[in-house]
Enzyme design. Sequence first.
Site, PDB file in Angstrom:
ATOM      1  N   TYR A 143      19.898  70.964  57.078  1.00  0.00           N
ATOM      2  CA  TYR A 143      21.257  71.391  57.426  1.00  0.00           C
ATOM      3  C   TYR A 143      22.294  70.840  56.457  1.00  0.00           C
ATOM      4  CZ  TYR A 143      20.455  73.503  62.045  1.00  0.00           C
ATOM      5  OH  TYR A 143      20.088  74.320  63.077  1.00  0.00           O
ATOM      6  N   LYS A 192       6.069  67.885  60.246  1.00  0.00           N
ATOM      7  CA  LYS A 192       5.133  68.803  59.588  1.00  0.00           C
ATOM      8  C   LYS A 192       4.536  68.025  58.425  1.00  0.00           C
ATOM      9  CE  LYS A 192       3.187  72.837  59.036  1.00  0.00           C
ATOM     10  NZ  LYS A 192       2.255  73.448  60.003  1.00  0.00           N
ATOM     11  N   ASP A 224       4.317  73.053  64.720  1.00  0.00           N
ATOM     12  CA  ASP A 224       3.726  74.298  65.229  1.00  0.00           C
ATOM     13  C   ASP A 224       2.945  74.013  66.508  1.00  0.00           C
ATOM     14  OD1 ASP A 224       1.986  72.797  63.664  1.00  0.00           O
ATOM     15  OD2 ASP A 224       1.013  74.517  62.711  1.00  0.00           O
ATOM     16  N   ASP A 248      16.502  71.801  66.586  1.00  0.00           N
ATOM     17  CA  ASP A 248      17.262  73.004  66.926  1.00  0.00           C
ATOM     18  C   ASP A 248      16.328  74.028  67.569  1.00  0.00           C
ATOM     19  OD1 ASP A 248      19.414  74.875  66.922  1.00  0.00           O
ATOM     20  OD2 ASP A 248      18.539  75.823  65.144  1.00  0.00           O
ATOM     21  N   ASP A 252      15.737  74.994  71.923  1.00  0.00           N
ATOM     22  CA  ASP A 252      15.907  76.336  72.500  1.00  0.00           C
ATOM     23  C   ASP A 252      14.665  76.714  73.309  1.00  0.00           C
ATOM     24  OD1 ASP A 252      18.393  76.724  71.266  1.00  0.00           O
ATOM     25  OD2 ASP A 252      17.922  78.791  70.706  1.00  0.00           O
TER      26      ASP A 252
END
Length: 357
Positions: A143, A192, A224, A248, A252
């Site tokens: 970001y 990751k 994942d 983020d 959600d």
Amino acid sequence: MGEYKIAVVAGDGIGPEITAEALKVLEVVGEKFGHKFIFDEVYAGGAAIDKFGEALPEESLNKCKCSDAVLLGAVGGPKWDNMEGSKRPERALLGIRENLGLYVNLRPAIMHKALADACPLKKEITGDSFDIMVVRELTGGIYFGERGYREGKYGNEAFDVETYSEYEIERIARFAFDAAMKRNKNLTSVDKANVLESSRLWRKIVNNVAEEYPEVTLTHMYVDNAAMQLVRNPRQFDVIVTSNMFGDILSDEASQITGSIGMLPSASMGKANPGMYEPIHGSAPDIAGENKANPIATILSVAMMMRYSFSLTKEAEAIEAAVTKVLDKGLRTPDIMSEGMTLVGTKEMGDAICAEF
Ligand code: IPM
Ligand code: MG
């Protein structure tokens, strides 16, 4: 008894409607517990672009800095979607986070028993309820990394760089371990590391910090797999700590399994500056102005403000209890509606929550 100055960034889309309900709740809490909440209206996001020509005017940022806490509705919408990246409404949100040094973003995903029917997962998977705390790093990573355009192998290309320093990882990890100590002492660090160098550093630093917290059970999980585990067995999670972008996305996902993204509050905190409180959802332009939005995420964000910025625990609990009671009574905004429940609008939901005090 206290006096608190709250910078209110209503923002765009459903932002003004949902913050209006949260302010109503604050008024009632103020009356009941003898506090004075002073609201300072702040323009940021699309609303500020329309009025002042920029997403985060200096004056708006200063108002946030001078407050005791910031309440934000939502920013952005199709009207500003074609603007250059650095001028978009979202820059206001990122600018406030960055300038106030709000590196911790707490996103509690709690499934209320009353909302079990709104949860898209089978009951065998969720049980009666679950309670996950996502600790998202908020001022680093992709970001805020280097970005731009350049000439590449196939011609013009764009790039955004994921960068994490040891310092940034350590401070968010420490926060997450402390949070885990106050809960079930179970921390999952999501990365990751099988692909990304920044994730390998993330894992190494988290392991270093773990040595100071022998009581906490630490698990590392690839992002994942974490996305999959959240829908396979959400009850395995207590605290999740992860990077800005993974946080983020996973928050959600976690929100939807609680019943609706309209339910999840968040708190953004740093070292010294005022904290910022906002629902995790966006500005939902498709339902803006229709009295359909769920104000609960924003109202619960105010509860987090009471708890984390003002140390007003009783007030926070009273707000949360009022929300639970209204849900138990069967009141539902369209996003959490299910058979046999009473459909209400944004305002009616806010009024009903106020009436519980
Ligand atoms: C959130 C939002 C923001 C983010 C957007 C609006 C910039 O999705 O708070 O989750 O990506 O952080
Ligand atoms: Mg988001």
